[in-house]
Design a protein around this motif. Structure first.
Motif: not given
Length: 66
Positions: A44, A35, A24
């Motif tokens: 996303i 996100v 991430r």
């Protein structure tokens, strides 16, 4: 004219939150994306170009997008 579903598919990815474990930070650093956590999933969101690039990045890092 393109359908809303097709446009949405080209501007977002929906995954289990755990799928982004370990990638991430790099994902958010490398690409211009939002996100957003939604319970046990993450959404996303980005431009079609960024989503395509992010999808390729995720696939290369072993994240199953299917």
């Amino acid at each position: 004219m393109a359908s809303a579903d097709r446009f949405r598919d080209s501007t977002q990815i929906l995954l289990p939150a755990a799928a982004l474990d370990g990638v991430r930070d790099e994902l958010e650093e490398r690409f211009t994306l939002t996100v957003h956590r939604e319970g046990s999933q993450v959404r996303i969101i980005g431009s079609p170009v960024e989503i395509k690039r992010a999808s390729d990045f995720l696939a290369m890092n072993g994240v199953n997008l299917a």
